[in-house]
Design a protein around this motif. Structure first.
Motif, mmCIF file in Angstrom:
data_model
loop_
_atom_site.group_PDB
_atom_site.id
_atom_site.type_symbol
_atom_site.label_atom_id
_atom_site.label_comp_id
_atom_site.label_asym_id
_atom_site.label_seq_id
_atom_site.Cartn_x
_atom_site.Cartn_y
_atom_site.Cartn_z
ATOM 1 N N SER A 39 1.039 -0.807 -0.107
ATOM 2 C CA SER A 39 -0.504 -0.554 0.224
ATOM 3 C C SER A 39 1.095 1.027 -0.247
ATOM 4 O O SER A 39 1.822 1.053 1.176
ATOM 5 N N PRO A 40 1.180 2.188 -0.848
ATOM 6 C CA PRO A 40 1.932 3.361 -1.181
ATOM 7 C C PRO A 40 1.359 3.788 0.054
ATOM 8 O O PRO A 40 2.593 4.734 0.412
ATOM 9 N N THR A 41 0.401 4.303 0.547
ATOM 10 C CA THR A 41 -0.072 5.356 1.827
ATOM 11 C C THR A 41 0.437 4.223 2.653
ATOM 12 O O THR A 41 1.206 5.287 3.441
ATOM 13 N N LEU A 42 0.297 3.437 2.958
ATOM 14 C CA LEU A 42 0.636 3.173 4.229
ATOM 15 C C LEU A 42 2.440 3.047 4.723
ATOM 16 O O LEU A 42 2.682 3.601 5.641
ATOM 17 N N GLU A 43 3.040 2.641 3.200
ATOM 18 C CA GLU A 43 4.165 2.729 3.310
ATOM 19 C C GLU A 43 5.008 4.003 3.482
ATOM 20 O O GLU A 43 5.660 4.412 4.553
ATOM 21 N N LEU A 44 4.162 4.946 2.719
ATOM 22 C CA LEU A 44 4.689 6.874 3.324
ATOM 23 C C LEU A 44 4.241 7.017 4.934
ATOM 24 O O LEU A 44 4.675 7.920 5.383
ATOM 25 N N ARG A 45 3.158 6.504 5.451
ATOM 26 C CA ARG A 45 2.540 7.141 6.816
ATOM 27 C C ARG A 45 3.416 5.852 7.555
ATOM 28 O O ARG A 45 4.511 6.606 7.765
ATOM 29 N N VAL A 46 4.341 4.743 7.128
ATOM 30 C CA VAL A 46 4.865 4.143 8.235
ATOM 31 C C VAL A 46 6.463 5.543 7.649
ATOM 32 O O VAL A 46 7.137 5.422 9.159
ATOM 33 N N ALA A 47 6.779 5.170 7.156
ATOM 34 C CA ALA A 47 7.889 6.237 6.484
ATOM 35 C C ALA A 47 7.742 7.467 7.626
ATOM 36 O O ALA A 47 8.633 8.174 8.256
ATOM 37 N N ALA A 48 6.956 7.839 7.148
ATOM 38 C CA ALA A 48 6.394 9.237 8.045
ATOM 39 C C ALA A 48 7.139 9.303 9.636
ATOM 40 O O ALA A 48 7.591 9.774 10.347
ATOM 41 N N GLN A 49 5.703 8.165 9.945
ATOM 42 C CA GLN A 49 6.028 8.075 11.783
ATOM 43 C C GLN A 49 7.831 7.566 12.244
ATOM 44 O O GLN A 49 7.648 7.884 13.534
ATOM 45 N N GLY A 50 8.097 6.782 11.262
ATOM 46 C CA GLY A 50 9.579 6.383 11.480
ATOM 47 C C GLY A 50 10.700 7.442 12.013
ATOM 48 O O GLY A 50 11.334 7.850 12.803
#
Length: 142
Positions: A39-50
């Motif tokens: 999920s591109p959106t999920l990967e972006l959110r995970v990167a931002a949280q990291g």
């Protein structure tokens, strides 16, 4: 003399079992050939949280160690982190808008600006409050 009655066989025949296994094998191949579900959106959110966790760690390190901590991003190579520690790579497809350097001071304040991550049209902005150093994550929906 009694006649021997033949009971109907219960269970599956070997042919039925082979057909079921072949169908399951085909379904498995179709699913595996698609590759990992992403999920591109999920990967972006995970990167931002990291990255937000890294920023918060930088702030806490500056306060505890009583010296400034520099947090750097590199848009061209796709990594971020604190100086003196290993850098973290962004997931494939997640990019930084530009190079940013933030300096966390021992009093908790920060010098720097916002960091913007994007993937396609989706953007997430991380902002550190100049006085408190607190980090906020804001998703910009197109």
């Amino acid at each position: 003399m009694r006649s021997i009655s033949v009971k109907s066989a219960e269970g599956f025949t070997l042919i039925e079992m082979v057909v079921v296994l072949a169908v399951l094998g085909l379904v498995g191949m179709v699913i595996l050939s698609r590759g990992p579900m992403r999920s591109p959106t999920l990967e972006l959110r995970v990167a931002a949280q990291g990255m937000a966790a890294g920023l918060r760690d930088g702030r806490m390190t500056a306060i505890v160690m009583a010296h400034p901590v520099i947090f750097t991003t590199n848009a061209a190579q796709g990594w971020y982190g604190m100086e003196g520690r290993p850098y973290h790579a962004l997931p494939y497809g997640v990019m930084l808008a530009d190079n940013v350097t933030l300096v966390f001071h021992p009093d908790g304040s920060v010098t720097g600006r916002t960091i913007t991550l994007f993937r396609g049209r989706r953007r997430i902005t991380l902002a550190a409050n100049a006085l408190t150093g607190s980090v906020t994550v804001r998703e910009n929906v197109p």
